[in-house]
Design a protein around this motif. Structure first.
Motif, PDB file in Angstrom:
ATOM      1  N   HIS A 147     142.893 -11.959  23.634  1.00 44.42           N
ATOM      2  CA  HIS A 147     142.915 -13.413  23.821  1.00 44.42           C
ATOM      3  C   HIS A 147     143.903 -14.069  22.864  1.00 44.42           C
ATOM      4  N   ARG A 148     144.049 -13.510  21.662  1.00 51.20           N
ATOM      5  CA  ARG A 148     145.008 -14.114  20.726  1.00 51.20           C
ATOM      6  C   ARG A 148     146.449 -13.809  21.143  1.00 51.20           C
ATOM      7  N   LEU A 149     146.676 -12.676  21.840  1.00 55.11           N
ATOM      8  CA  LEU A 149     147.988 -12.406  22.396  1.00 55.11           C
ATOM      9  C   LEU A 149     148.313 -13.417  23.499  1.00 55.11           C
ATOM     10  N   GLU A 150     147.301 -13.760  24.288  1.00 61.54           N
ATOM     11  CA  GLU A 150     147.484 -14.797  25.304  1.00 61.54           C
ATOM     12  C   GLU A 150     147.831 -16.134  24.653  1.00 61.54           C
ATOM     13  N   ASP A 151     147.125 -16.487  23.590  1.00 60.95           N
ATOM     14  CA  ASP A 151     147.417 -17.742  22.880  1.00 60.95           C
ATOM     15  C   ASP A 151     148.855 -17.758  22.380  1.00 60.95           C
ATOM     16  N   TYR A 152     149.290 -16.632  21.869  1.00 60.60           N
ATOM     17  CA  TYR A 152     150.653 -16.500  21.343  1.00 60.60           C
ATOM     18  C   TYR A 152     151.693 -16.717  22.438  1.00 60.60           C
ATOM     19  N   VAL A 153     151.547 -16.017  23.555  1.00 58.39           N
ATOM     20  CA  VAL A 153     152.516 -16.144  24.643  1.00 58.39           C
ATOM     21  C   VAL A 153     152.526 -17.570  25.184  1.00 58.39           C
ATOM     22  N   LEU A 167     167.741 -19.013  26.432  1.00 54.74           N
ATOM     23  CA  LEU A 167     168.400 -18.462  27.615  1.00 54.74           C
ATOM     24  C   LEU A 167     167.406 -17.824  28.568  1.00 54.74           C
ATOM     25  N   ALA A 168     166.490 -17.020  28.033  1.00 60.54           N
ATOM     26  CA  ALA A 168     165.571 -16.240  28.868  1.00 60.54           C
ATOM     27  C   ALA A 168     164.438 -15.719  27.992  1.00 60.54           C
ATOM     28  N   TRP A 169     163.413 -15.175  28.654  1.00 59.78           N
ATOM     29  CA  TRP A 169     162.266 -14.583  27.959  1.00 59.78           C
ATOM     30  C   TRP A 169     162.209 -13.100  28.291  1.00 59.78           C
ATOM     31  N   ASP A 170     162.279 -12.269  27.263  1.00 61.12           N
ATOM     32  CA  ASP A 170     162.071 -10.827  27.431  1.00 61.12           C
ATOM     33  C   ASP A 170     160.607 -10.571  27.055  1.00 61.12           C
ATOM     34  N   ILE A 171     159.792 -10.298  28.051  1.00 57.40           N
ATOM     35  CA  ILE A 171     158.352 -10.240  27.841  1.00 57.40           C
ATOM     36  C   ILE A 171     157.956  -9.061  26.960  1.00 57.40           C
ATOM     37  N   ASP A 202     149.649  -9.063  32.524  1.00 56.34           N
ATOM     38  CA  ASP A 202     149.025 -10.294  32.035  1.00 56.34           C
ATOM     39  C   ASP A 202     150.030 -11.161  31.289  1.00 56.34           C
ATOM     40  N   ALA A 203     150.855 -10.532  30.459  1.00 55.06           N
ATOM     41  CA  ALA A 203     151.815 -11.284  29.649  1.00 55.06           C
ATOM     42  C   ALA A 203     152.833 -11.999  30.529  1.00 55.06           C
ATOM     43  N   PHE A 204     153.300 -11.345  31.578  1.00 54.53           N
ATOM     44  CA  PHE A 204     154.162 -12.026  32.544  1.00 54.53           C
ATOM     45  C   PHE A 204     153.434 -13.245  33.125  1.00 54.53           C
ATOM     46  N   GLY A 205     152.161 -13.059  33.461  1.00 56.61           N
ATOM     47  CA  GLY A 205     151.384 -14.156  34.047  1.00 56.61           C
ATOM     48  C   GLY A 205     151.184 -15.312  33.081  1.00 56.61           C
ATOM     49  N   TRP A 206     150.874 -15.001  31.815  1.00 59.81           N
ATOM     50  CA  TRP A 206     150.689 -16.068  30.821  1.00 59.81           C
ATOM     51  C   TRP A 206     151.979 -16.875  30.652  1.00 59.81           C
ATOM     52  N   ALA A 207     153.097 -16.158  30.563  1.00 60.94           N
ATOM     53  CA  ALA A 207     154.382 -16.856  30.420  1.00 60.94           C
ATOM     54  C   ALA A 207     154.686 -17.673  31.669  1.00 60.94           C
ATOM     55  N   ARG A 208     154.437 -17.090  32.827  1.00 59.52           N
ATOM     56  CA  ARG A 208     154.726 -17.775  34.088  1.00 59.52           C
ATOM     57  C   ARG A 208     153.874 -19.037  34.244  1.00 59.52           C
ATOM     58  N   ASP A 209     152.639 -18.986  33.774  1.00 58.41           N
ATOM     59  CA  ASP A 209     151.741 -20.143  33.863  1.00 58.41           C
ATOM     60  C   ASP A 209     152.294 -21.364  33.137  1.00 58.41           C
ATOM     61  N   MET A 210     153.153 -21.137  32.125  1.00 55.24           N
ATOM     62  CA  MET A 210     153.705 -22.252  31.355  1.00 55.24           C
ATOM     63  C   MET A 210     154.901 -22.890  32.057  1.00 55.24           C
ATOM     64  N   LYS A 211     155.248 -22.358  33.226  1.00 49.91           N
ATOM     65  CA  LYS A 211     156.316 -22.896  34.066  1.00 49.91           C
ATOM     66  C   LYS A 211     157.649 -23.053  33.317  1.00 49.91           C
ATOM     67  N   PRO A 215     164.415 -17.650  33.108  1.00 42.84           N
ATOM     68  CA  PRO A 215     163.878 -16.460  33.787  1.00 42.84           C
ATOM     69  C   PRO A 215     163.110 -15.558  32.834  1.00 42.84           C
ATOM     70  N   LEU A 216     162.214 -14.747  33.405  1.00 43.96           N
ATOM     71  CA  LEU A 216     161.459 -13.729  32.673  1.00 43.96           C
ATOM     72  C   LEU A 216     162.019 -12.357  33.029  1.00 43.96           C
ATOM     73  N   THR A 217     161.953 -11.439  32.066  1.00 40.71           N
ATOM     74  CA  THR A 217     162.424 -10.086  32.326  1.00 40.71           C
ATOM     75  C   THR A 217     161.759  -9.111  31.375  1.00 40.71           C
ATOM     76  N   SER A 218     161.865  -7.816  31.673  1.00 41.31           N
ATOM     77  CA  SER A 218     161.501  -6.731  30.765  1.00 41.31           C
ATOM     78  C   SER A 218     162.342  -5.536  31.170  1.00 41.31           C
ATOM     79  N   GLY A 219     163.111  -4.995  30.227  1.00 39.73           N
ATOM     80  CA  GLY A 219     164.136  -4.022  30.565  1.00 39.73           C
ATOM     81  C   GLY A 219     163.653  -2.583  30.629  1.00 39.73           C
ATOM     82  N   ILE A 220     164.088  -1.864  31.666  1.00 42.42           N
ATOM     83  CA  ILE A 220     163.789  -0.440  31.787  1.00 42.42           C
ATOM     84  C   ILE A 220     164.893   0.354  31.088  1.00 42.42           C
TER      85      ILE A 220
END
Length: 360
Positions: A147-153, A167-171, A202-211, A215-220
């Motif tokens: 829950h505290r990670l959610e608060d942070y994001v 510029l962007a968010w790297d989740i 979840d972290a993508f979702g928390w960030a996305r909820d803040m509208k 863009p959001l990303t996470s690199g492979i």
């Protein structure tokens, strides 16, 4: 529909429209030379804006227009208001140098048990000897702390999600990395994946909820990406939730080009958020012309040689040896006094970025 009006993942069309509105992104992963890790960079007692200002001026001097910067969840836990104010101060300095910032929220690399307070001194001859994971393994394993990670994001993205300096968010950086990868332990790897995948989603979702308007990303970074069914569960989660597809590559130009070809089949803009390892053949002169041709944004690893010691190669983690690498650095571009490691390299960076400005 523009990206900042969406509540879900951006459409490919929105992602391409956003990307076309950007200059060609030429940047670096930035940690100031006097910080061994994310905590030392951002904690109030060691946050050093004059050094940050001086070193970002060096990035701007070679034509860089962007930086990728790591945050840490423990900084939010310790002092959320102060942490946000320090991020704001950083963004102000970067903006004065006409540099925009990609903020990295989580990271699975290196030490699994981070702790606030004074950070260790660098281990002699060892690459990235003090870098820490976020969240640490104890937090990752304890669902009561999520829950505290959610608060942070939500808190960080909520504060800066409409900020044009971002510029962007790297989740999550390399969520499938860590000691388990180095040890090649399949049981530990699977156990970590079982913990990370739901939290990554979840972290993508928390960030996305803040509208956020960014863009959001996470690199492979691992393996064969030539077909969708070859991706791991973590990689499918990363690419399936990213607005912009990002990746890491420390290979030669031909390998870089092959991976770009594979990833373009996903139908989204591409950013290489880590590259440049000179002895491996991943150099500015080899990679940037290919990236420019294929319209791939780029962030090399490192800027100024310092406490991270990333001018030393990765294998120094297991085999410390400061001899034998005096001529050629692995990462990084400048000495602490601002002189380039390689004058020809710096001139090349200036030339390719100036040519891009002229073409624009």
């Amino acid at each position: 529909m523009s990206g900042n009006m969406m509540t879900g993942r951006w459409t490919p069309e929105a992602a391409h429209a956003w990307f076309k509105a950007q200059p060609w992104l030429v940047g670096c992963n930035f940690t100031p030379s006097n910080a061994i890790n994310q905590l030392e960079m951002w904690q109030a007692s060691t946050f050093d804006l004059p050094t940050i200002d001086r070193e970002l001026a060096l990035a701007a001097s070679v034509g860089m227009n962007s930086v990728r910067v790591y945050l840490h969840d423990l900084l939010w836990l310790e002092d959320s208001h102060g942490f946000l104010d320090r991020i704001d101060a950083f963004l102000n300095v970067a903006d004065r140098h006409r540099i925009r910032t990609m903020l990295v929220l989580f990271d699975s690399c290196w030490h699994p048990e981070p702790a606030l307070g004074p950070q260790p001194e660098p281990r002699k001859g060892v690459h990235n000897s003090g870098w820490v994971q976020s969240p640490g393994m104890p937090t990752l394993q304890n669902a009561d702390e999520h829950h505290r990670l959610e608060d942070y994001v939500r808190g960080v993205v909520g504060r800066f999600g409409q900020d044009p300096r971002v510029l962007a968010w790297d989740i999550w950086n390399e969520p499938d990395n860590g000691p388990e990868v180095a040890l090649c332990d399949p049981v530990a790897l699977q156990a970590k994946a079982d913990l990370v995948v739901p939290l990554l989603v979840d972290a993508f979702g928390w960030a996305r909820d803040m509208k956020p308007m960014q863009p959001l990303t996470s690199g492979i970074w691992l393996g064969d990406w030539s077909a969708p069914d070859l991706l791991s569960p973590i990689q499918r989660a990363q690419t399936g939730h990213s607005d912009i597809i990002s990746f890491h590559n420390y290979g030669i130009a031909e390998d870089f080009a092959q991976r770009v070809k594979w990833l373009k089949t996903m139908g989204r803009p591409l950013m290489c958020t880590e590259y440049m390892a000179r002895p491996a053949g991943s150099t500015f002169q080899a990679i940037l012309p290919v990236a420019k041709e294929h319209e791939v944004g780029t962030f090399c690893w490192g800027l100024v040689k310092g406490k991270t010691q990333t001018h030393l190669p990765w294998d120094k983690w297991e085999n410390p040896n400061i001899e034998g690498l005096k001529e050629r650095w692995f990462h990084d571009i400048f000495h602490e006094d601002g002189t380039p490691h390689d004058e020809n390299e710096v001139e090349f960076l200036r030339l390719i970025s100036e040519l891009d400005k002229i073409a624009a």
